[in-house]
Design an enzyme around this catalytic site. Sequence first.
Site: not given
Ligand code: SPV
Ligand code: MG
Length: 545
Positions: A45, A47, A57, A84, A86, A113, A119, A122, A158, A189
Amino acid sequence: MNKPKKTARLKNLLQSDQTEFILEAHNGLSAKIVEEAGFSGIWASGLALSAQHAVRDNNELSWTQVVNMLEFMSDATSIPILLDGDTGYGDFNNMRRLVRKLEQRDVAGVCIEDKLFPKTNSFIQGERQELEDVETFCGKIKAGKDAQSDDDFCIVARVEAFIAGWGLDEAIRRGEAYRQAGANAILIHSKMSQPDEILEFTREWDNRCPLVIVPTKYYSTPTEVFRQHRISLVIWANHLIRANIAAMQNTARTIHDSQSLVDVEGRVATVPEIFRLQGAEELLEAEKIYARSARPDASAIILAASRGRGLDELTLSRPKVMIPVAGKTVLRRQVDKFKAQGINDITVVGGYHSEAIDEQGVKVAVNDDWESSDELVSLSCAVESVADDTVLIYGDLLFRSYILNTLMDWDAELLVVVDSSPLDEAQGNKNDLAYCSAPDDRAMYQQKVTLAQVSSARDWGGRKPDGRWIGMLRASGAGKAQLLDSLDQLRAEDGFAGLAVPDLLNRLVRNGHKPQVQYISGHWMDINNLNDLQRAGDFAHHNDS
Ligand code: SPV
Ligand code: MG
């Protein structure tokens, strides 16, 4: 049979007709924990990867920093990792390079995404986020697919249309364009607390290609609903980093407030558990095979049961081994030398005030009958410590390091160290006189001399002694059984309690196992009286003893 590649396994997860689940990880340790819990895949992830570095993030972590962490995650696990990625960290060209670098690290796929670099997560003002132009994003997908060298590497596209406040039509339009551009799956998402827009999308999508979801916000939706809607892959996206944070905050607060570890010890992972996760055991096994300096099958036995006459005041409440010489006990000096040789299994056989034997790195065996018995009874108290390669020494011996180094270097089943310096010049113990197959002839380096007899007599069959046994022997390989068998023999005979190590050496000779002799000339001493002790200080100062 070889396991399928990680890429093929991720592809199977996406294409299987069941709903599959992967869990977030953010470093090697958490990745391993995900695998051990039974998951078939890992969500790296963005994040969580950024949060563990306490950065945002927002692409504050550089893409190479991300890839470096993925290398640890990939090395620590055997299940596929979906990164992930980005926005792909730039344009189509950056995406190509990312895919190649991920393949090199055995990462099975990447999700990108359709937002703009840098970025934003979200869940932070999603509706204000601008989406990437569809054609440009499709170019990134195509470039990534063309760059992959493994056909099974997966690219997940995504769709952030719902996050950015667009409706179903835009979401479907984008999903379809990305599918046609070659994406292996579409991640749709949502930031709603109910799964409505996701389920609407799913119905309209009608299985054109695998769908992936991240139910962080609509977490209360029963998993059965995802199955009914034939969601291919569910990502539990951030739960290990959140578990981490909560546990760390709790532990830190408790330790701070209580100024003690008592309240947390039972609630945190044990240190052995850390070692297990790190694979410490494997390294110990490997050391046995590869590391020259370690001697995993070697041990040392130090005989130190007697009080030691002649040192009355100094041994009132401790045995001789615990007397300090130039600031360090005799035992410490011996133990340090063994450890320097990679001998870590060290047993001291105590008797008189054995409770005072207190040095790091030694086991203590006790000869309870020390007052009415001699050395071989003490040795019998430590037979479990006789290893495939064992050094036996007296506890009052000071010696220069090279003596033990040479002893350990020689290849002989039984070895004794004999000092050939003239008796009338020698000090210390003059009892253990050694009669050998040949005198010390220094012109003949590495001559093979064997022991014939150790005796306190200054004459043996008309011969003069060749030197003194200094109280050090080594038994290795077949020498171990020879030593133990001869000891057993003597134990079965009358008078065993009065026997000492020279009696064992003589029995070995009688049984046809003549120890080889390592001649030295001085550079050792034993401590029998106050005079010796005074000399010992000088000896320790001037030698590496
Ligand atoms: C992440 O885990 O970094 C994601 C999912 O992109 S979210 O945080 O829901 O965007
Ligand atoms: Mg992410």
